[in-house]
Design an enzyme around this catalytic site. Sequence first.
Site, PDB file in Angstrom:
ATOM      1  N   LEU A 224       0.813  -1.207   0.000  1.00 57.92           N
ATOM      2  CA  LEU A 224       0.000   0.000   0.000  1.00 57.92           C
ATOM      3  C   LEU A 224       0.852   1.265   0.000  1.00 57.92           C
ATOM      4  O   LEU A 224       2.024   1.250   0.398  1.00 57.92           O
ATOM      5  CB  LEU A 224      -0.903   0.017   1.230  1.00 57.92           C
ATOM      6  N   SER A 225       0.252   2.354  -0.433  1.00 57.06           N
ATOM      7  CA  SER A 225       0.902   3.653  -0.308  1.00 57.06           C
ATOM      8  C   SER A 225       1.152   3.930   1.166  1.00 57.06           C
ATOM      9  O   SER A 225       0.279   3.742   2.013  1.00 57.06           O
ATOM     10  CB  SER A 225      -0.010   4.739  -0.893  1.00 57.06           C
ATOM     11  N   GLY A 226       2.374   4.348   1.488  1.00 55.16           N
ATOM     12  CA  GLY A 226       2.716   4.617   2.873  1.00 55.16           C
ATOM     13  C   GLY A 226       3.219   3.414   3.638  1.00 55.16           C
ATOM     14  O   GLY A 226       3.546   3.525   4.827  1.00 55.16           O
TER      15      GLY A 226
ATOM     16  N   SER B 205       1.612  -1.671  -7.295  1.00 55.58           N
ATOM     17  CA  SER B 205       1.266  -2.849  -8.106  1.00 55.58           C
ATOM     18  C   SER B 205       0.178  -3.687  -7.425  1.00 55.58           C
ATOM     19  O   SER B 205       0.446  -4.809  -6.992  1.00 55.58           O
ATOM     20  CB  SER B 205       2.505  -3.694  -8.418  1.00 55.58           C
TER      21      SER B 205
END
Length: 202
Positions: free
Chosen positions: A34-36, A107
């Site tokens: 995930l982002s972050g 991704s």
Amino acid sequence: MEGTNIFWHESRVCREDREQILGQRGVVLWFTGLSGSGKSTLANAVAGQLNAQGRLTYTLDGDNLRQGLNKDLGFSTAERKENIRRTGEVARLLVDAGLIVLAAFISPLRADRAQLRQLLGKDYVEIFVDCDLAVCEARDPKNLYQKARAGEIAEFTGISSPYERPENPELVVHTDQESLAECVSKVLRWLSATSERYVEQG
């Protein structure tokens, strides 16, 4: 339109020749999460350690490539797929040059990661950067989750667009439970134990 008069040209210098000069095997370490979650931070930290050991590396970062090679792509499902496809092709060229490639991309779809595995074969190492969504959202270094919650970003992974967790990654690191140093050591230990992909210099 696909070209009909395009032919593959073999080079007199092959991958094995380049790897012999470098004293290492090329490999692609693909960090997904995930982002972050800490993908880029971890990839850069691993690259730093490998370079300190005399390894030649190159880091491919999603945000960086979207400022150049992939600047024409948005964030629709089709464009994200193309983003990963192009990056996979770049990674394939770099690993053919004998480099240790570190790619940090959300991704989110298993199908896209499966295509990477098919393209790169045994050179593809999937590293799942596992981090609880709440922790990622609390970090939110780019304020993306806040914008997504406010409806300012459509199709944001983890909020309005799915992230499909890897089912059989080569390695899992838990950045919400382990320190950066612990995660880096985990990746390096895996590489060192996998002589087929990584050669220690004596």
